[in-house]
Design a protein around this motif. Structure first.
Motif, PDB file in Angstrom:
ATOM      1  N   ALA A 148      36.265  13.836  19.788  1.00 22.27           N
ATOM      2  CA  ALA A 148      34.947  13.490  19.256  1.00 22.27           C
ATOM      3  C   ALA A 148      34.860  13.941  17.808  1.00 22.27           C
ATOM      4  O   ALA A 148      35.412  14.974  17.438  1.00 22.27           O
ATOM      5  N   ASN A 149      34.162  13.162  17.007  1.00 25.62           N
ATOM      6  CA  ASN A 149      33.912  13.511  15.609  1.00 25.62           C
ATOM      7  C   ASN A 149      32.522  14.142  15.553  1.00 25.62           C
ATOM      8  O   ASN A 149      31.526  13.466  15.822  1.00 25.62           O
ATOM      9  N   ILE A 150      32.463  15.408  15.215  1.00 22.56           N
ATOM     10  CA  ILE A 150      31.211  16.166  15.264  1.00 22.56           C
ATOM     11  C   ILE A 150      30.657  16.340  13.855  1.00 22.56           C
ATOM     12  O   ILE A 150      31.311  16.909  12.983  1.00 22.56           O
ATOM     13  N   ALA A 151      29.437  15.837  13.644  1.00 23.06           N
ATOM     14  CA  ALA A 151      28.780  15.922  12.340  1.00 23.06           C
ATOM     15  C   ALA A 151      27.715  17.019  12.363  1.00 23.06           C
ATOM     16  O   ALA A 151      27.239  17.428  13.422  1.00 23.06           O
ATOM     17  N   ARG A 152      27.325  17.454  11.191  1.00 19.57           N
ATOM     18  CA  ARG A 152      26.302  18.487  11.038  1.00 19.57           C
ATOM     19  C   ARG A 152      24.970  18.001  11.592  1.00 19.57           C
ATOM     20  O   ARG A 152      24.627  16.831  11.481  1.00 19.57           O
ATOM     21  N   HIS A 153      24.211  18.903  12.206  1.00 20.55           N
ATOM     22  CA  HIS A 153      22.890  18.684  12.792  1.00 20.55           C
ATOM     23  C   HIS A 153      22.910  17.825  14.039  1.00 20.55           C
ATOM     24  O   HIS A 153      21.859  17.431  14.533  1.00 20.55           O
ATOM     25  N   ALA A 154      24.075  17.494  14.578  1.00 24.29           N
ATOM     26  CA  ALA A 154      24.149  16.737  15.828  1.00 24.29           C
ATOM     27  C   ALA A 154      23.750  17.657  16.978  1.00 24.29           C
ATOM     28  O   ALA A 154      24.028  18.849  16.970  1.00 24.29           O
ATOM     29  N   ILE A 155      23.070  17.084  17.966  1.00 25.45           N
ATOM     30  CA  ILE A 155      22.699  17.820  19.163  1.00 25.45           C
ATOM     31  C   ILE A 155      23.500  17.213  20.309  1.00 25.45           C
ATOM     32  O   ILE A 155      23.447  16.005  20.550  1.00 25.45           O
ATOM     33  N   LEU A 156      24.273  18.072  21.002  1.00 26.67           N
ATOM     34  CA  LEU A 156      25.186  17.603  22.024  1.00 26.67           C
ATOM     35  C   LEU A 156      24.939  18.320  23.344  1.00 26.67           C
ATOM     36  O   LEU A 156      24.464  19.456  23.372  1.00 26.67           O
ATOM     37  N   PHE A 157      25.292  17.654  24.415  1.00 31.47           N
ATOM     38  CA  PHE A 157      25.262  18.240  25.748  1.00 31.47           C
ATOM     39  C   PHE A 157      26.708  18.247  26.228  1.00 31.47           C
ATOM     40  O   PHE A 157      27.227  17.225  26.674  1.00 31.47           O
ATOM     41  N   ILE A 158      27.387  19.401  26.070  1.00 31.45           N
ATOM     42  CA  ILE A 158      28.823  19.485  26.342  1.00 31.45           C
ATOM     43  C   ILE A 158      29.129  20.668  27.255  1.00 31.45           C
ATOM     44  O   ILE A 158      28.259  21.509  27.510  1.00 31.45           O
TER      45      ILE A 158
END
Length: 151
Positions: A122-132
């Motif tokens: 996954a490509n994770i960007a700043r301020h992203a909200i994830l459920f991992i």
């Protein structure tokens, strides 16, 4: 008779003076040992909260406040923890209490880029909200790249 009494008083005063001096030295030694032990505990707790994975093991603003022996202690402790983790193939940074839910909600604090989440990339960007999964997020949380969101 008077001379014997004066000699005994002088001997007694010298004895008590020496005793007070000795007890003061012992007290000061205990205070210094408690101070050194407290500093070592702080270094260990900072290392555990940061994960002992960085090199140097502690941030620069903390490193500059340590004495030479404390810096050496921090480096040796970090090396020992790393070698133990690699020998035993165990992650000591994981919580000892099992989580209630294996998945958590996190906010990305800094651009991380492409990372492996389980069996996916996954490509994770700043301020992203994830459920991992918690196990995927814990290394990034300990590095300060993510924060756990609680409801």
């Amino acid at each position: 008779m008077q001379e014997a009494s004066d000699g005994q008083t002088t001997k007694s005063a010298d004895h008590f003076g020496l005793l007070i001096h000795h007890l003061s030295l012992v007290r000061n030694k205990r205070c210094l040992m408690a101070y050194v032990y407290n500093r070592a505990e702080i270094i260990r707790s900072l290392g555990w909260s940061l994960g002992w994975m960085t090199e140097p093991p502690l941030p620069e603003q903390i490193q500059e406040k340590l004495s030479k022996s404390e810096e050496e202690y921090s480096k040796r402790h970090s090396t020992t923890i790393k070698s133990y983790r690699s020998e035993m193939d165990i992650d000591l940074a994981v919580d000892m209490v099992p989580p209630k839910d294996p998945y958590i909600k996190v906010r990305v604090l800094d651009d991380i880029g492409s990372i492996a989440l389980g069996d996916q990339k996954a490509n994770i960007a700043r301020h992203a909200i994830l459920f991992i999964r918690r196990t995927d997020a814990e290394p990034y949380i300990s590095q300060g790249l993510m924060e756990e969101l609680t409801d």
